[in-house]
Motif scaffolding. Structure first.
Motif, mmCIF file in Angstrom:
data_model
loop_
_atom_site.group_PDB
_atom_site.id
_atom_site.type_symbol
_atom_site.label_atom_id
_atom_site.label_comp_id
_atom_site.label_asym_id
_atom_site.label_seq_id
_atom_site.Cartn_x
_atom_site.Cartn_y
_atom_site.Cartn_z
ATOM 1 N N VAL A 334 -3.014 -7.028 6.308
ATOM 2 C CA VAL A 334 -3.616 -5.704 6.420
ATOM 3 C C VAL A 334 -5.135 -5.845 6.389
ATOM 4 N N THR A 335 -5.772 -5.364 7.453
ATOM 5 C CA THR A 335 -7.223 -5.317 7.535
ATOM 6 C C THR A 335 -7.639 -3.847 7.547
ATOM 7 N N GLY A 336 -8.612 -3.495 6.707
ATOM 8 C CA GLY A 336 -8.965 -2.088 6.666
ATOM 9 C C GLY A 336 -10.197 -1.789 5.868
ATOM 10 N N ALA A 337 -10.361 -0.490 5.577
ATOM 11 C CA ALA A 337 -11.526 -0.015 4.831
ATOM 12 C C ALA A 337 -11.129 1.177 3.972
ATOM 13 N N LEU A 338 -11.707 1.234 2.781
ATOM 14 C CA LEU A 338 -11.554 2.380 1.886
ATOM 15 C C LEU A 338 -12.878 3.126 1.867
ATOM 16 N N ILE A 339 -12.841 4.391 2.266
ATOM 17 C CA ILE A 339 -14.040 5.216 2.336
ATOM 18 C C ILE A 339 -14.003 6.227 1.191
ATOM 19 N N THR A 340 -15.032 6.204 0.346
ATOM 20 C CA THR A 340 -15.101 7.101 -0.806
ATOM 21 C C THR A 340 -16.125 8.191 -0.542
ATOM 22 N N ALA A 341 -15.660 9.448 -0.647
ATOM 23 C CA ALA A 341 -16.539 10.605 -0.435
ATOM 24 C C ALA A 341 -16.218 11.638 -1.509
ATOM 25 N N GLY A 342 -16.987 11.606 -2.610
ATOM 26 C CA GLY A 342 -16.674 12.496 -3.720
ATOM 27 C C GLY A 342 -15.306 12.170 -4.285
ATOM 28 N N ASN A 343 -14.422 13.170 -4.346
ATOM 29 C CA ASN A 343 -13.058 12.962 -4.832
ATOM 30 C C ASN A 343 -12.076 12.609 -3.730
ATOM 31 N N VAL A 344 -12.574 12.442 -2.512
ATOM 32 C CA VAL A 344 -11.712 12.117 -1.375
ATOM 33 C C VAL A 344 -11.773 10.617 -1.103
ATOM 34 N N TYR A 345 -10.582 9.983 -1.075
ATOM 35 C CA TYR A 345 -10.470 8.563 -0.786
ATOM 36 C C TYR A 345 -9.634 8.397 0.480
ATOM 37 N N THR A 346 -10.195 7.708 1.472
ATOM 38 C CA THR A 346 -9.536 7.540 2.761
ATOM 39 C C THR A 346 -9.342 6.057 3.057
ATOM 40 N N TYR A 347 -8.073 5.651 3.251
ATOM 41 C CA TYR A 347 -7.741 4.292 3.643
ATOM 42 C C TYR A 347 -7.514 4.263 5.158
ATOM 43 N N VAL A 348 -8.224 3.393 5.850
ATOM 44 C CA VAL A 348 -8.027 3.175 7.278
ATOM 45 C C VAL A 348 -7.525 1.740 7.441
ATOM 46 N N ASP A 349 -6.254 1.569 7.819
ATOM 47 C CA ASP A 349 -5.613 0.255 7.813
ATOM 48 C C ASP A 349 -5.019 -0.119 9.155
ATOM 49 N N PHE A 350 -5.206 -1.388 9.533
ATOM 50 C CA PHE A 350 -4.464 -2.011 10.619
ATOM 51 C C PHE A 350 -3.500 -2.987 9.952
ATOM 52 N N ALA A 351 -2.241 -2.597 9.850
ATOM 53 C CA ALA A 351 -1.234 -3.403 9.155
ATOM 54 C C ALA A 351 -0.342 -4.088 10.177
ATOM 55 N N ALA A 352 -0.178 -5.408 10.033
ATOM 56 C CA ALA A 352 0.647 -6.186 10.953
ATOM 57 C C ALA A 352 1.705 -6.944 10.162
ATOM 58 N N GLY A 353 2.890 -7.080 10.740
ATOM 59 C CA GLY A 353 3.953 -7.758 10.024
ATOM 60 C C GLY A 353 4.981 -8.401 10.933
ATOM 61 N N LYS A 354 5.624 -9.459 10.405
ATOM 62 C CA LYS A 354 6.786 -10.073 11.040
ATOM 63 C C LYS A 354 7.894 -10.127 9.997
ATOM 64 N N ASN A 355 9.039 -9.558 10.314
ATOM 65 C CA ASN A 355 10.154 -9.473 9.376
ATOM 66 C C ASN A 355 9.738 -8.758 8.086
ATOM 67 N N GLN A 356 9.049 -7.658 8.260
ATOM 68 C CA GLN A 356 8.641 -6.772 7.161
ATOM 69 C C GLN A 356 9.225 -5.397 7.469
ATOM 70 N N PRO A 357 10.118 -4.854 6.628
ATOM 71 C CA PRO A 357 10.837 -3.624 6.967
ATOM 72 C C PRO A 357 9.943 -2.422 7.242
#
Length: 388
Positions: A334-357
């Motif tokens: 998983v490659t990504g970024a966590l953006i913090t803005a006051g009480n708002v937390y935003t995860y932007v993720d590029f998740a890749a998998g092989k044999n991951q349900p």
């Protein structure tokens, strides 16, 4: 007992009124979060044609109370019905002996591996899907946090227990993954019916610092019973781990090597090289023996883009080496970024998998036998939450 929102509000009001009228200046705090989720998955043709889906993730209520060193900490989450519905993530009563020593009883985090999380992203790491990251079970835990040494000892009677029958199966409505049951052949009857019982845990960390870096080196172990509901015989399971954390300025690294094995006492004809695990309303099969390798790194960038105050960029990698020779191993990144803005937390993720349900078209067998020559599948995910 089904905990409705009306019942939950009554319990919260009771806790508050008890603090106001029966205690001398107790501390009571209420909080929570509301989260929404967008995702676009490479293996979902209909979703790709729509350009992804954006919808409800969960709403949660947090309650914390404290009086004369005795503490309460509870978190209840409301997911959609198809995602498991309402569930208690954690809920414990604790006592602070002093600033270093604490006792917790109830549904509390299992002291195994890097805690609180062995990852930086919204998906967690591969160990989470095997019940070895941010797991919570029912028991009692003693923790010590000193300048150079941290350690924890715990006994867990079982995982979250919602049904108290003689041979009741583990409920699928839970936050953290635990051994459970599954209707593998689709005949309406549950198979691989096991329960975790009487588990002991021990964990120790040594903290040391250099001129610019801080280090945390540790080891964890757990051992417990595995009760089969059909044979009524007791099997066993264990896990061990070595883990390391590095902190240098705004940069950190998390690395862990884990080994686990389940020895179920299944009925004749039922395979012992897999077990069922469950959470979020949907069980799947897992290889009963294997090793996991995880490595994650993150860098926090302070910014002044009102209201954004920081952006953390990260990469978390995980690998499961299954002992069964004809099982396909599992990879996750998983490659990504966590953006913090006051009480708002935003995860932007590029998740890749092989044999991951959670990252591919195969659900039941991905973490067990898997699929030979499986392709890398990708899920682009944005999770937006307001925490209060």
């Amino acid at each position: 007992m089904i905990l409705t929102s009306k019942t939950l509000c009554f319990y919260i009001a009771t806790i508050i009124s008890y603090g106001v009228f029966s205690q001398d200046k107790p501390e009571v705090n209420l909080g929570g979060a509301l989260r929404f989720n967008y995702n676009l998955s490479s293996w979902k043709d209909g979703q790709k044609k729509r350009g992804g889906d954006f919808g409800y993730d969960f709403f949660r209520i947090n309650t914390k109370a404290k009086y004369k060193g005795v503490k309460l900490n509870a978190e209840y989450r409301f997911y959609s019905k198809s995602f498991g519905g309402g569930m208690l993530k954690q809920g414990w009563i604790g006592y602070d002996f002093n600033a270093q020593n604490n006792l917790q009883m109830g549904l509390t985090q299992v002291p195994f591996g890097i805690t609180q999380y062995n990852s930086h992203n919204w998906f967690f790491g591969i160990n989470y899907y095997l019940g070895m990251e941010d797991d919570h079970d029912m028991g009692i835990k003693f923790s010590h946090k000193g300048v150079n040494w941290e350690y924890a000892l715990a006994f867990f009677k079982n995982a979250e227990e919602l049904n108290f029958g003689s041979n009741s199966d583990v409920s699928d409505s839970r936050y953290s993954y635990d051994v459970g049951s599954i209707d593998f052949d689709g005949d309406g009857n549950l198979d691989y019916r096991n329960k975790e019982v009487n588990q002991v845990n021990a964990k120790i960390n040594y903290l040391f610092s250099g001129k610019t870096a801080k280090h945390k080196l540790g080891a964890s172990t757990q051992y417990g019973g595995l009760y089969n509901l059909d044979t009524e015989n007791m099997g066993s399971h264990y896990a061990i781990a070595m883990h390391y954390e590095l902190f240098v300025g705004h940069f950190d690294v998390k690395a862990q090597l884990s080994r686990y094995k389940y020895n179920p006492e299944n009925p004749l004809g039922e395979a012992s090289n897999v077990i069922a695990m469950t959470a979020y309303g949907a069980p799947y099969l897992v290889a009963s023996e294997g090793s996991t390798y995880t490595l994650g790194a993150a860098y926090n960038i302070p910014v002044k883009w009102h209201p954004v105050s920081s952006i953390q960029i990260y990469n978390d990698f995980g690998y499961i080496n299954k002992n069964e020779s004809d099982f396909e191993n599992t990879l996750m990144n998983v490659t990504g970024a966590l953006i913090t803005a006051g009480n708002v937390y935003t995860y932007v993720d590029f998740a890749a998998g092989k044999n991951q349900p959670w990252l591919g078209p195969v659900w039941t067998d991905a973490l067990a036998a898997g699929t030979a020559n499986a392709n890398w599948e990708i899920r682009f995910n944005i999770n937006i939450g307001y925490y209060f």
